[in-house]
Design an enzyme around this catalytic site. Structure first.
Site, PDB file in Angstrom:
ATOM      1  N   THR A   1       0.901  -1.181   0.015  1.00 36.72           N
ATOM      2  CA  THR A   1       0.131  -0.071   0.086  1.00 36.72           C
ATOM      3  C   THR A   1       0.970   1.269   0.150  1.00 36.72           C
ATOM      4  OG1 THR A   1      -1.757  -1.147   0.960  1.00 36.72           O
ATOM      5  CG2 THR A   1      -1.921   1.334   1.010  1.00 36.72           C
TER       6      THR A   1
ATOM      7  N   LYS B   1      -7.295   1.349  -2.794  1.00 30.84           N
ATOM      8  CA  LYS B   1      -6.704   1.126  -1.202  1.00 30.84           C
ATOM      9  C   LYS B   1      -6.998   2.178  -0.403  1.00 30.84           C
ATOM     10  CE  LYS B   1      -5.386  -1.660   1.586  1.00 30.84           C
ATOM     11  NZ  LYS B   1      -3.896  -2.344   2.059  1.00 30.84           N
TER      12      LYS B   1
ATOM     13  N   LYS C   1       0.607   4.994   8.279  1.00 34.97           N
ATOM     14  CA  LYS C   1       1.208   5.263   7.016  1.00 34.97           C
ATOM     15  C   LYS C   1       0.302   5.485   5.994  1.00 34.97           C
ATOM     16  CE  LYS C   1       2.352   2.019   4.577  1.00 34.97           C
ATOM     17  NZ  LYS C   1       1.859   1.072   3.413  1.00 34.97           N
TER      18      LYS C   1
END
Length: 271
Positions: free
Chosen positions: A80, A155, A223
């Site tokens: 990701t 995502k 993150k």
């Protein structure tokens, strides 16, 4: 990609999820090179590492896949990462005659082990069709989302939905406890109703058992939320739910929980 005799697959990143994913490719009979960064012999390389900076290093570093990749290879990044970085990888790879696909996944450690991941794919449609048989060994919900970077944008949608949902899951469990209910019995009612979610079904039981081992690290979720916040800001979109979730998780990380699973958000109310 059905020829298991001639296709050699490189796999970089055998962590919580990557280890199981690489195993499925091995089980299907493919020749697999783990952690090798010299890819002269490999024509399909999977990567699933930690942060965008790690993706940069793997793809553009001194031993990177782009400068050392073989023409005609396929690079599949399942990390990701930032959509803009996925576009950069695609453009640089294409200049060298290499196909690049961004294919982040959802489903955590359970989905990786059971080969039931949701895989969100961005890149050229033809390249997706070529590697699709390999992706089918790793997931059950594989959707081509569009141009390079589209998988990463999808995502981000996934992570935004999870972020606020995790707050709701934790508050529901804590509320049940405060009200003197048996939270496990409460889950029997609410997981199959309108409140149902993957997190409620899979992570709430871990909370109640005191199992905070990572199916997905808090540090990696933070993150992801940072990437999503940056992208939303670029689109001039307010995301108050996402911002709140990020602030709560950052408090946990400051308290030493960065290597715990995302279900450790439960501790925000318990500490």
């Amino acid at each position: 990609m059905h020829n298991t005799d001639s296709t050699v697959i490189g796999f970089i990143g055998t962590g919580v999820m990557g280890k199981s994913m690489a195993g499925h490719l091995l089980d299907a009979g493919y020749h697999l090179v783990i952690y090798s960064r010299t890819k002269e012999k490999a024509n399909v390389i999977f990567t699933i590492v930690g942060y965008p900076v790690d993706v940069e290093e793997v793809y553009f570093g001194e031993n990177g896949l782009i400068p050392h990749g073989r023409e005609g290879s396929y690079l599949i990044d399942m990390t990701t990462s930032a959509p803009s970085l996925a576009v950069k990888i695609y453009e640089e790879a294409k200049r060298r005659g290499i196909q690049s696909i961004d294919a982040p996944v959802s489903g955590g450690d359970v989905g990786a082990k059971e080969a039931k991941l949701s895989i969100m794919v961005g890149g050229e449609k033809e390249a997706f069709e070529v590697v699709s048989p390999l992706l089918q060994l790793l997931g059950t919900n594989i959707v081509y989302q569009g141009k390079p970077g589209a998988g990463q944008h999808t995502k981000m949608c996934n992570q935004i939905a999870i972020a606020s949902n995790m707050i709701g899951v934790c508050e529901a469990v804590i509320y049940a406890e405060k009200a003197g209910l048996d939270p496990e019995t409460v889950l029997k009612s609410i997981t199959t109703g309108a409140a149902g979610s993957w997190s409620l079904s899979n992570l709430a039981p871990r909370m109640l058992k005191g199992n905070f081992e990572p199916g997905f690290y808090i540090k990696h979720f933070i993150k992801d939320m940072k990437i999503a916040l940056d992208e939303a800001e670029r689109m001039d979109m307010p995301v108050p739910g996402l911002a709140l979730a990020k602030s709560l998780y950052e408090q946990l990380a400051e308290n030493g929980e960065e290597d715990s699973g995302t279900q450790a958000l439960y501790k925000y109310w318990k500490n």
